[in-house]
Design a protein around this motif. Sequence first.
Motif, PDB file in Angstrom:
ATOM      1  N   UNK B 204     -28.133 -14.273   9.199  1.00  0.00           N
ATOM      2  CA  UNK B 204     -26.781 -14.757   8.939  1.00  0.00           C
ATOM      3  C   UNK B 204     -26.001 -13.747   8.110  1.00  0.00           C
ATOM      4  N   UNK B 205     -26.690 -13.160   7.121  1.00  0.00           N
ATOM      5  CA  UNK B 205     -26.008 -12.171   6.295  1.00  0.00           C
ATOM      6  C   UNK B 205     -25.523 -11.016   7.150  1.00  0.00           C
ATOM      7  N   UNK B 206     -26.426 -10.567   8.049  1.00  0.00           N
ATOM      8  CA  UNK B 206     -26.043  -9.452   8.911  1.00  0.00           C
ATOM      9  C   UNK B 206     -24.913  -9.887   9.840  1.00  0.00           C
ATOM     10  N   UNK B 207     -25.028 -11.111  10.347  1.00  0.00           N
ATOM     11  CA  UNK B 207     -24.038 -11.573  11.318  1.00  0.00           C
ATOM     12  C   UNK B 207     -22.674 -11.761  10.683  1.00  0.00           C
ATOM     13  N   UNK B 208     -22.638 -12.087   9.398  1.00  0.00           N
ATOM     14  CA  UNK B 208     -21.363 -12.250   8.696  1.00  0.00           C
ATOM     15  C   UNK B 208     -20.479 -11.026   8.876  1.00  0.00           C
ATOM     16  N   UNK B 209     -21.129  -9.868   8.936  1.00  0.00           N
ATOM     17  CA  UNK B 209     -20.372  -8.631   8.981  1.00  0.00           C
ATOM     18  C   UNK B 209     -20.213  -8.096  10.391  1.00  0.00           C
ATOM     19  N   UNK B 210     -20.669  -8.869  11.365  1.00  0.00           N
ATOM     20  CA  UNK B 210     -20.493  -8.421  12.743  1.00  0.00           C
ATOM     21  C   UNK B 210     -19.006  -8.414  13.058  1.00  0.00           C
ATOM     22  N   UNK B 211     -18.544  -7.436  13.827  1.00  0.00           N
ATOM     23  CA  UNK B 211     -17.107  -7.312  14.091  1.00  0.00           C
ATOM     24  C   UNK B 211     -16.512  -8.590  14.675  1.00  0.00           C
ATOM     25  N   UNK B 212     -17.241  -9.200  15.605  1.00  0.00           N
ATOM     26  CA  UNK B 212     -16.682 -10.379  16.261  1.00  0.00           C
ATOM     27  C   UNK B 212     -16.518 -11.527  15.272  1.00  0.00           C
ATOM     28  N   UNK B 213     -17.463 -11.632  14.315  1.00  0.00           N
ATOM     29  CA  UNK B 213     -17.389 -12.707  13.344  1.00  0.00           C
ATOM     30  C   UNK B 213     -16.216 -12.459  12.396  1.00  0.00           C
TER      31      UNK B 213
END
Lengths: 585, 316, 351, 512
Positions: B204-213
């Motif tokens: 989740x931490x990594x996904x928070x910074x995903x461009x799409x998110x």
Amino acid sequence: MKAAFVFPSLPSARVALFLAAFAFSAALALPACPQALRISSLRGAPGGHLSASLRAEPRTLNPVFATDSASRTVTSILNADLLHINRATDAVEPALASSWQVGRDGQSYLLHLRHGVRFSDGSPFTADDVLFSFRVYLDPKLNAPQRDLLIIDGRPIRVTRLGPDLVRFDLPRPYAAAARLFDGIAILPSHLLQPLLQAGTLANAWTLVTPPAQLVGLGPFRLRSYRPGQSLVLERNPYYWKQDAGSRPLPYLDEVDFSFASNQDAEAIRFTAGQLDLISRLTADTYSSLQKLSSSNLIRELDGGPGLEFDLLLFNLNADLAAHLPQAAHTQTWFLQQPFRQALSLAVDRAALVHLVFQDHAVPLASPVTPASGQWANPALRPTALDLPSARRLLADAGFRWRGAALYDRDGNPVRFTIIATSSNRAQSGIATLLAHNFAALGIDASVVPLEFRSFLQRITQSHDYDLAVMALSAGDTDPNGNMSLWLSSGNLHLWNQGEAQPATPWEAEIDSLMRQQMTLTDFRQRRAAYFRIQSIYAAQLPFLSLVSPNMLAAVRAPLAGAAPGPLDPGMLDNIASFYWRKGP
Amino acid sequence: MISSLATRLAHSLGSLLAVSLLCFALLRAAPGDYFTTLRLEPGLSPQTLRSIQQQADPRSPIVRRYALWCASALHGDFGQSLAYHMPVRALLAERIANTLLLSGAGLCGAWLLGLLLSTLRGRPAALVRLFASLLWSIPDPVLAFLLLWTALRLHALAPLPIGTTSPTASWTQWSNFVRQLALPALAMALGYLPLVLRHLQGGFDAAQHAPAVEAAHMHGLPPRIVLFRYILPEAANPLISLFGLGIGSLLSASLFVEVLFGWPGLGQLLLNAILMRDTNVVVAGVFCSALLLILGNLLADLLLWLHDPRLREAAS
Amino acid sequence: MTLPRAALIFLVLYSALFAFAGFFATADPAAIDASLPYLPPEGIRFTSPAGQFHLRPYLVRPQPVPGQFAVYTRRGAAFIPLKFFVTTASADTTVDASPGSLHLCGISGGAPHFLGTDEFGRDVWSRLLYGGRTTLAIGLTASLAASLLALAVGLIAGSAAPWLDTLLMRLVETMISVPWFYLLLAVRALLPLRVSPWVAVAASTALMAAIGWARPARILRGVTIAAHQRAYVTMARATGASPWQIARWHTLPDLAPQAITQFTVLLPQFIASEVALSYLGLGVTEPLVSWGVMLTAAQHLSTFVEYPWLISPIWTMIPFFFSVHVLADRAGSLRPLTLPSLSRHWYKLPR
Amino acid sequence: MTPLLSVQDLSLDYGPTREGTVPVLQSASLSMEPGEIVGLLGPSGCGKTSLLRCILGVPAPAARIRCAALRFEDRDLLAMSMSERRTLRFRRMGFIFQDPAGRLSPFRRVRSQLRDMLPRATTRADLLHALAGAGFSDPECTAAAYPHQLSGGEAQRVAIAQALAVQPSLLLADEPSSALDTVTQRHILDLLLRMRALRRTAMLIVSHDPALLAAIADRILSLQAGALADYVPSHASRPAPPALAGHSQAAPLLQVRHLRFAHATHRLWPHTVRTTPILRQVSLSLAPGESLAIVGASGSGKSTLARCLAGIESRYSGEILFAGASLDPPRSLASRAQIQLVLQDTVGALNPRLTIAEILAEPLRIHARNRGTPRNVAERIRQMFAAVTLPATCLTRRPPQLSGGERQRVAIARALMLQPSLLLLDEALAGLDRALQDSILELLDRLRAQMHVACIHFTHDLGRFLRSADRIALLHQGHIVECHPAADFARLAEHPAALQLLHAILPEPGGP
């Protein structure tokens, strides 16, 4: 079918002839009405449910092939025997046979079957069922574990049907206490199993997946349902043949269910949580923790005193070591010396074992004949007390020397050996630890090697690769005959020196002959004298050290009446038919 | 895809064969056998013992035995159990179901709890991290034991059945069944939770910074939609792998719990069979476990393939 | 102070406690005292029986209740003055490897039992320290070895030719599925009965490492594959870097956090499986002590209920694992944790 | 009339970092009328994006903001709560990103992502209508596609459809076309203008390209030193490249003959494998020291060609000859040293774990064995650093600590460490601002002159390379369709794709 096992039903005319030929000590009484066994002292309340547990799942429900404790417990409840040993009095009592007579020669037994008795499916029980059952037990193809018990001097017991409720058993030779043989031999329903025997599928009959309706027996309960891994539920057998003092048919309980607890802890937890009504065969620490865990008025702890089980220290005296086990053969040179064994026995602090390992719920032993054997135990023998000076003296006389604190043998080798024990058995590994500690006082470097159960047994019974072993054995019966395989040099419990063709030593030869002799004697005193003599020889020779006999410990829910720990299988559940729940506050 | 599926299945078959062969060989190498205890049966003569042994488990070269076993296993017949005198398949079937139920409930519980906890942010999240570390540091058996002990202590307050109780009273009733499942499943879930939490939080931490998110956030999408439609898919790839691993260990993960709580599952049976050297039961149990491991891998790959459209278009 | 730093300091101090077990212990861990089974932990007081304050602490030893097994009472408890930096005459020859026989504290005529005694009256505190030394040595060595092995296998499988990868992964599957219990039984059968304690320790360490590498290897292989998809690896390869150079400069640093995580996963597992090993007679056996040996005796409910001090290894290992985990978490969070897909062929994203 | 948006004295700095406080914006003020298009010009890293984020209400976590007034549609944004601002930007503002494809979730179809933006009652027809409005001829097909299946232009259109779906009154666009090829860029600008005409949407468009802003904006503001000012076009222009005489007569350095490459796509059920040819047949040759620009729209196969030439992709068919010798895979170490690649993605291409010095040393270490260890690696690195005009303080930093332009220069320096004879630059200049592009091209020209390095630029920006390359080749759907000297390209090109590209070149503001 071999002729020896075929028992053609005889024409009635010849029955009379046979009867005339016999001179029996008692007259035959053949009442016509259904003949129930009345237990005069019993007045309980019917109804109720009992939750018990088994340490393992029964592996089969077939009494012929049950060898593990769980299967035997269940099959003993589902089935009944002809004669039964009263666990409280140790006397043989009538069961399915209402009475029996012994021929003058002591070789033939005439059993009168209780009539009007029905199997749990309602079909009548007759002499044919008895004949059929023994045919099964004696069938060489089936290899029933009981078969060897029924074969005496290489010849099987012969069973003859003398009438619908009269059966004669002929033994190849006089056999003391032969009536005890019938205990635990379940009578099978021939009407159900005969076809299977003929089809050769009996060995795979009555497994855990057999539909309950097809499992038929003469015991107080019958199978209602089985859920693999979960539970086994028994229900009251409405056709059971025992009554209480008020002619109320037994059993009292409507239902018994067994759940499976993998270990004693799980059992104790469930018992404490109120999910089990009784637990038995407790170890001392579980017993005392139960005492502390439970609110005292709900649970009744039962200490039945020492049972037939005993813990022993086994010396590896096997003769086959020299060839392939040089290490064991080296240590064996010490064990083969009687003074060395004696010295070790003197170094063992049996009182400490009883105190530390069994928390005082055990008794020290002088011989493998435990106090539970009653009159058979030689009162002249006393458990060896800790006596290090005598032990040292014995060792010194045998040529052992000390350098510093360490003990060396005549050839200057340090005395060191291993003691193997079963790792899953806490008591036995505890004993081993204490023994090593005790032996250290003599300057012996003994190290304990805990082993997994079958690896342990494999070393003892097959590879013989060990020095000393701590293990527990249980006598099969209070009667000396139950210990035949321990004493006879050819017996399979003659563990210290297995597979002897001939007795290895004169004293073993003497024990052999005494054992054989007592078997044929019918006089109790003579038998006892012989058995006392065997115990004395044992005490002088010490082929293994009998250490302690643990008490039979159990606990029940307080209102449950009728339960008491017993030394013989199936222990506390033997008289489950007379268990009942006390009514009232 | 199909061809690569086929190759994978073929490879898996190879490893199944290896597992069963190794199992056979090791069983042979272990000291003692099923009949060892019968040697202490008083009054059982050596001849009888031999013939019992010969009848139930004819001693033949291991290669021959293995070949025979393979042949019958192909038909779904895993032989007879020495101890139970019945076909192994019937013996295992229900217990496998029980184990799957327990492990399934435990793993699902861990995942749900993990998902719930990992959506927390800020100070609660730090606490959750600490909690996960603490759970991580307690060995599983100890955790189960502690749980059992607590349950026993609290028994007066909230009676939870421990182990199986009388079947007429409970197995037929759904609520009772759930209560029965609760404790062992909780023990399993707590044991598995730190692993799940760690991956969820990391993912989740990594996904928070995903461009799409970030984009979804900047578009002002409601947080709930961002979480479920953007963050979750973004974090899913490693989680799917973990899930596949979890499937693979469904049969083996619950051993301690089963033994401790007396759950009638495969674990207990297998442990006893190992101790009793009930060859066919052990081999069949291990076989099932290996099969599940392989299926779990395969399932995870399939899910990944379904989840990530980019994976469907890999260069040939 | 940050949590990881606190954890590091704690770990160092804790390790010192076990490393110098001989100094901190108060008794021979194997010495049996039949008169004091299950003695509860003894208290320490700074007041004399009369109630006066003393700088030298007293050890309060409960007295056994006569006629009852392992029941002690505080009534009439003996107040024994503690001595510091005691030199005992008899060095613990069997197990003590630390030089000298200087102890931090002791009492005259016996040994203090800070954590009580076990079923044979052996001092739990000393057993805890000596046992911790053995257990931690085995656990740390075995998990380190297994992690390194896993790292090597994962790296090779993740970067080598597909056939080798397939082969290694099938091997991993096999390793995970096969019941190694039998192997351990067989190994025990092959070893001589009397094994020197240190050989037993070495053997069990090796066995654990030899069996435990499979699961982490699978995970590390996945990380390797993910690492290999990074553009800088592609660039290095285009420049002509050899697989070994890529591994050393790019992949291994990427793998390190996950490898550390795997190490922390293995550590508690291995310490727990040491219990199982001693069950088979393989691991640490008497007179050497380990937490496994201690817990084998304590894994009964009755112990939990009656003698909670016997499970002190559990309370001792939890803070240890916790601080290891906190440290590893720190090391792992230097890069966001990723558990990559395990399938090689389908994970390669198209450019 | 009240302005739609007014920003007064906005200051922003990034809170205490290791290098102290970094000021970004200082008293920036801005006011926009409804329907107005404002261009915002500034070099990279000047705070353009930060300004947009402040207006949206999603500043970067470390940002510290001071602002006198921030009003939108007559409401005080500073007084609103986080969730109110979220609703406001959801309903009233639209936002378009620089890299549209990456900003769409790769896991979900276009239609579901578009639906997230639309009111709940939206029908399928509305959704398709929104897509059609963004210029899709086959909205049905686009709606069912996954983002990675779209080209950059298509993705940007989807993003515009998303941003305009809620009919915002203000559209913020951050470099909306810098990642797109020139033709697509033209289309997008047309689309934005059409939208403004249709809906009177005000737009604030951020770019580093004055030409682009000049083409669309009503007025242009320039962001310099943290403050906003009106833009005044400058007349400085890049000098023409030095003519390198005679190289066309020399033996070719690189020859590519009949290069083909294809991708395969699998479908699970029913199982089909679709082969997509990427490179159909590419043949070209290059002289030593020559600069060739291979121009093509996105999806024309430029990157694949670059990867084939660099030896990353080895599954091609055809032949590549380098200095007369065939480069069949596996490639020798020596030939790898001769050809170096620079990627557009500098974030991924530099290992974030290593320092810049270590990154630069890596190629030397790889080739240490067959070239002998360079006696003075540090000296070499310093030289190269000076060559790409980077401050020596960067050497000890790690890539994440550098700006995009700095990273690109590091990437080029790394490629030059081995003194290759051929440099492949895959969109290596895209995404950089004009000034930076100029300085890097200058650097490459210098290197070409000094070291005789040949360059192949793979690019979509025809306009730029018309002036800075020797030759231009046009790659279209896997074929080289045109190849002419740069000076004559505009005159000689005939292919429709070439004409389209030429047409799409935006005039330089203030240029000739």
